[in-house]
Design an enzyme around this catalytic site. Structure first.
Site, mmCIF file in Angstrom:
data_model
loop_
_atom_site.group_PDB
_atom_site.id
_atom_site.type_symbol
_atom_site.label_atom_id
_atom_site.label_comp_id
_atom_site.label_asym_id
_atom_site.label_seq_id
_atom_site.Cartn_x
_atom_site.Cartn_y
_atom_site.Cartn_z
ATOM 1 N N ASP A 66 38.320 -43.218 -49.544
ATOM 2 C CA ASP A 66 39.644 -44.076 -49.707
ATOM 3 C C ASP A 66 39.702 -44.848 -48.106
ATOM 4 O OD1 ASP A 66 43.051 -43.658 -49.572
ATOM 5 O OD2 ASP A 66 42.167 -42.551 -51.474
ATOM 6 N N ASP A 67 40.799 -46.222 -47.627
ATOM 7 C CA ASP A 67 41.047 -46.816 -47.188
ATOM 8 C C ASP A 67 40.258 -46.661 -46.301
ATOM 9 O OD1 ASP A 67 42.377 -49.042 -46.225
ATOM 10 O OD2 ASP A 67 44.318 -48.496 -45.956
ATOM 11 N N LYS A 99 40.350 -46.738 -56.746
ATOM 12 C CA LYS A 99 41.613 -46.393 -57.058
ATOM 13 C C LYS A 99 42.306 -47.562 -56.580
ATOM 14 C CE LYS A 99 44.501 -43.449 -53.538
ATOM 15 N NZ LYS A 99 44.302 -42.659 -52.740
ATOM 16 N N TRP A 100 42.953 -48.229 -57.134
ATOM 17 C CA TRP A 100 43.487 -50.095 -56.960
ATOM 18 C C TRP A 100 45.009 -49.449 -56.823
ATOM 19 C CZ3 TRP A 100 42.174 -54.776 -59.952
ATOM 20 C CH2 TRP A 100 43.643 -55.703 -59.536
ATOM 21 N N ASP A 101 45.375 -49.548 -55.139
ATOM 22 C CA ASP A 101 46.651 -49.155 -54.803
ATOM 23 C C ASP A 101 47.608 -51.069 -53.954
ATOM 24 O OD1 ASP A 101 48.319 -47.983 -52.842
ATOM 25 O OD2 ASP A 101 47.055 -46.446 -52.440
ATOM 26 N N ASP A 157 52.937 -39.365 -52.737
ATOM 27 C CA ASP A 157 51.820 -38.665 -51.460
ATOM 28 C C ASP A 157 52.156 -38.276 -51.316
ATOM 29 O OD1 ASP A 157 50.629 -41.352 -51.448
ATOM 30 O OD2 ASP A 157 51.428 -42.307 -50.158
ATOM 31 N N ASN A 211 50.665 -51.486 -51.742
ATOM 32 C CA ASN A 211 51.611 -50.021 -50.175
ATOM 33 C C ASN A 211 53.014 -50.754 -49.934
ATOM 34 O OD1 ASN A 211 49.963 -47.651 -50.613
ATOM 35 N ND2 ASN A 211 48.605 -48.573 -49.561
ATOM 36 N N ARG A 256 54.539 -51.927 -43.802
ATOM 37 C CA ARG A 256 53.396 -52.008 -43.251
ATOM 38 C C ARG A 256 52.121 -52.037 -43.236
ATOM 39 N NH1 ARG A 256 48.046 -48.547 -46.544
ATOM 40 N NH2 ARG A 256 47.966 -46.523 -44.874
ATOM 41 N N CYS A 293 48.335 -46.917 -58.054
ATOM 42 C CA CYS A 293 48.516 -45.853 -57.070
ATOM 43 C C CYS A 293 49.550 -47.164 -56.156
ATOM 44 C CB CYS A 293 47.615 -45.699 -56.053
ATOM 45 S SG CYS A 293 48.107 -44.803 -54.441
HETATM 46 C C1 GLA Z 1 48.899 -44.970 -49.692
HETATM 47 C C2 GLA Z 1 48.070 -43.927 -51.479
HETATM 48 C C3 GLA Z 1 47.401 -43.365 -50.571
HETATM 49 C C4 GLA Z 1 46.656 -43.023 -49.661
HETATM 50 C C5 GLA Z 1 46.758 -45.233 -48.496
HETATM 51 C C6 GLA Z 1 45.829 -45.503 -47.565
HETATM 52 O O1 GLA Z 1 49.523 -44.557 -49.558
HETATM 53 O O2 GLA Z 1 49.129 -43.342 -51.912
HETATM 54 O O3 GLA Z 1 47.145 -42.543 -50.999
HETATM 55 O O4 GLA Z 1 45.103 -44.197 -50.811
HETATM 56 O O5 GLA Z 1 47.638 -45.884 -49.561
HETATM 57 O O6 GLA Z 1 45.947 -46.369 -47.218
#
Ligand code: GLA
Length: 728
Positions: free
Chosen positions: A371-372, A479-481, A551, A483, A446, A529
């Site tokens: 992930d991130d 996984k394409w986020d 989340d 935020n 964020r 996401c």
């Molecule tokens: C969002 C996503 C999480 C994770 C974080 C990473 O909040 O919903 O699942 O990937 O970003 O910063």
């Protein structure tokens, strides 16, 4: 033939599996909505419906139509198919065009039509697909003679599903530019107000909560102005007759195939009729159409159910599996994954991730998702978005992907392509690439901004950056986020005349990117996401077959989130994981609840006790055993987590051939001295089923009518159990 035009009555009848939709062409070319509901024979005479004998005063009339012998016809209380602004109908307009003279009076009349098998896709927008074996399309062409806007109403009706997909094209056939001020994807006029207004509201960690209230006079609506469909209202709404439940009641449901600003409204007028309108939010929207050009609305899906919310959901699920989700993925088993986010957050390196993979492999997990935190110099969420190159001090991606693949696992990676950190090389090189209004202070979310995806140069840069990783490393999943939501929504490339085109231009840019992306990487599994489930919509499902639902992985909260999500979206689209966070439940419950989605883990597998390992192995085995029943079967929601008296949630999936059923019972509260009779649904009454967990052999008829008492099976708070029934 699903669509019939009757020359005599001048009515179009669109027949779906068990429902009919009737449109009439009336005197003067008015296009009227005559009927939508349970199937009726073709050729019915609806001429009485052309008039509504109430409210005649203070409702203007069209003199030519009156003179032609229809003194009781008023556009303002007639059921209109695609109502326009300013020409006698004061209710919510589906269409308003700002003409060269500066007013928005719009009035469309029937011109021609076309009926053909199959369904065209829409260039540049996500759309459903269907060939000539499953659907038929009507194009109804109307014209506003003043602006020469040619308005084509598209309806695709499915032979085997009670669904109609609608969209509208507005072409400038004149010699002066005009601006589209409002253009809904769909309008549905209904003859009564005796309905409940159902929608899914929410917020971060509490997405898609059910709301169901009686309609009131005036306008009730849900919308987004966030530049994304958002956590707060899902682009889904329904009208249901009072008392509708899972198995009874008439439901009209709409779901927009769009991921940006939207409105869905229901207006009840003085005549106690209801107008449902769905489309792009007309707030901050004005779109210039030059002579010869067109504007196309997003698609909107319309579903009818005569048998309650359960039937409505099953129609959406089947429709999305068979006609929306990329064909490559709809019926492809997804790898069972472990994601590093809740296991490590930003605190990982190559060896730690390899250790995760080793442990995960032992348990039967099939993919590791990093992930991130793998790019730029990202150790926290204050920097590096936009710098999509490997953080080499932290990570040897080649060694990691090679090692993980050598173990037989797949490998996935996280991106947030639409974002830019003010502290990034990309921002320093291109300080004008993010969405902003020069001279105004900027609102952060964020610690990041949104990059301007309406610009091709920006999209090309991000595409190249992503390609340089995806082309050089063995990556199976992205996984394409996304935020944060938009503020100060301006683009450096749009002049004052076109500033209000921004929100939709952004979406068109995003969709163009996604189109190109899935074409270049057809084998890559994409999971969308947005801070959990902030962009869970049918627009995204056209590119990514699964979306991280929230989340919040607490299984009690998840029962509610997944219940709301399931109203419209199938289990195979719902990202759901077992995690450590916020949990008051046992592991088994976390597993049972996550199993109703894509399933995976979001925890550090090095910390599992022997007991937990055994449980995970059991869950992995169940995942394989139940996969087809859950992902391709039919969902029956038996007890709602919103039912305050019950303190539990009960649902089942029944395979399409009705040979298997998986019943899941989850409790939220300790239950003392109570029976727990569960009457199953959707089984074949003639078949005999066996459930090993209960050592029970029973007919489908008994399981559905008498039910089974599960009171001694679940007694604790936060417990769940699965009961698998197989035909014997
Ligand atoms: C969002 C996503 C999480 C994770 C974080 C990473 O909040 O919903 O699942 O990937 O970003 O910063």
């Amino acid at each position: 033939m699903s669509i019939i035009y009757n020359e005599q009555t001048k009515n179009f009848q669109l027949d779906a599996k068990n429902s009919s939709y009737v449109i009439g062409i009336f005197e003067g070319g008015y296009i009227l909505h005559l009927y939508y509901g349970a199937k009726i024979p073709a050729g019915e005479d609806f001429s009485g419906e052309y008039y509504r004998g109430y409210q005649a005063s203070f409702i203007p009339y069209n003199k030519a139509v009156r003179d032609a012998g229809y003194p009781a016809f008023y556009p303002g209380n007639a059921p209109m198919e695609y109502p326009t602004n300013g020409a006698g109908d004061y209710r919510t307009a589906a269409l308003a065009i700002l003409n060269a003279d500066g007013n928005t009076v719009t009035d469309i009349r029937y011109e021609s039509h076309k009926i053909y098998r199959g369904k065209p896709r829409i260039d540049g927008l996500p759309s459903l697909y269907a060939d000539e074996n499953s659907a038929e399309t009507l194009e109804l062409v109307a014209r506003d003679p003043y602006t020469n806007a040619v308005v084509t109403l598209y309806y695709t009706v499915f032979d085997e599903l009670d669904a109609i997909v609608r969209s509208v094209d507005i072409k400038n056939d004149g010699d002066k530019a005009f601006k589209v001020d409002t253009a809904a994807s769909l309008c549905l006029d209904i003859h009564s107000m005796d309905y409940d207004w159902i929608h899914l509201w929410g917020q971060h960690c509490q997405e898609r909560a059910l709301s169901m209230t009686p309609l009131e006079h005036g306008n009730q609506s849900i919308s987004s102005k966030r530049g994304a469909s958002g956590h707060f209202h899902n682009p889904f709404a329904a009208l249901a007759t009072h008392g509708t439940d899972e198995t009874h009641g008439e439901v009209y449901a709409v779901n927009l195939v769009y991921s940006g600003n939207f409105t869905i409204s229901a207006e009840v007028d003085a005549g106690c009729t209801t107008r449902l309108v769905a489309g792009i939010n007309d707030h901050d929207f004005l779109w210039e159409v030059k002579p010869g050009d067109s504007f196309r609305t997003p698609e909107c899906v319309l579903v009818y159910s005569g048998a309650g919310l359960g039937e409505m959901s099953r129609t959406f699920h089947r429709l999305y599996l068979d006609h929306l989700i990329p064909e490559k993925w709809a019926y492809t088993k997804r790898p069972l994954l472990i994601n590093s986010w809740e296991a490590a957050y930003f605190n990982f390196d190559t060896d730690k991730l390899i250790a995760f993979a080793e442990r995960a492999k032992e348990l039967g997990i099939e993919m590791l998702v990093m992930d991130d935190g793998w790019f730029g110099r990202r150790d926290n969420d204050t920097n590096s978005l936009g710098d999509w190159y490997i953080y080499e001090k932290k990570l040897d991606l080649k060694r990691l992907t090679d090692t993980v693949h050598a173990m037989g696992l797949k490998f996935g990676i996280w991106y947030e392509p639409e974002m830019i950190s003010p502290d990034s090389d990309l921002f320093r090189a291109h300080p004008d690439w993010h969405i902003h209004v020069p001279g105004r202070p900027e609102t952060e979310g964020r610690q990041q901004y949104i990059i301007d995806f309406s610009r091709k140069d920006v999209r090309d840069n991000i595409f190249e950056q992503m390609s340089s990783v995806l082309d050089n490393y063995d990556i199976d999943y992205v996984k394409w986020d996304f935020n944060r939501n938009m503020t100060e929504a301006g683009s450096a490339l749009l002049d004052a005349e076109h500033g209000l085109e921004f929100y939709h231009r952004y979406m068109l840019g995003l969709y163009e990117f996604l189109e190109k992306f899935v074409k270049k990487y057809p084998d890559l599994l994409l999971e969308s996401c947005s801070g959990g489930g902030g962009r869970f919509d049918a627009g995204w499902l056209a590119y990514s077959p699964q979306v991280w639902a929230s989340d919040n992985t607490n299984p009690i909260d998840r029962c509610r989130i997944q219940y709301g999500t399931s109203l419209c979206y199938p289990a195979s689209t719902m990202g759901a994981h077992v995690s450590h966070r916020d949990n008051i439940s046992d592991y088994n419950m976390r597993g049972c609840v996550a199993m109703a989605g894509t399933f995976g883990y979001e925890m550090d597998p090095r910390t599992f006790s022997e007991e937990e390992k055994a449980l995970v192995k059991q869950q992995v085995a169940n995942y394989h055993k139940y996969y087809d029943t859950i992902h391709y079967g039919d969902l029956y929601r038996i007890v709602s987590p919103y039912d305050g008296n019950q303190s539990r949630s009960i649902w089942s999936y029944v395979s399409r051939d009705k040979k298997q059923a998986l019943l899941t019972v989850a409790t939220f509260q300790r239950v003392f001295n109570q029976n727990l009779f569960v009457r199953m649904q959707g089984l074949d009454p003639e078949k005999t089923y066996f459930c090993e967990a209960l050592n029970l052999r029973a007919s489908g008829a008994r399981l559905m009518n008498a039910g089974i008492n599960l009171c001694d099976q679940l007694r604790q708070i936060g417990q769940a159990k699965e009961f698998f029934f197989e035909e014997v």
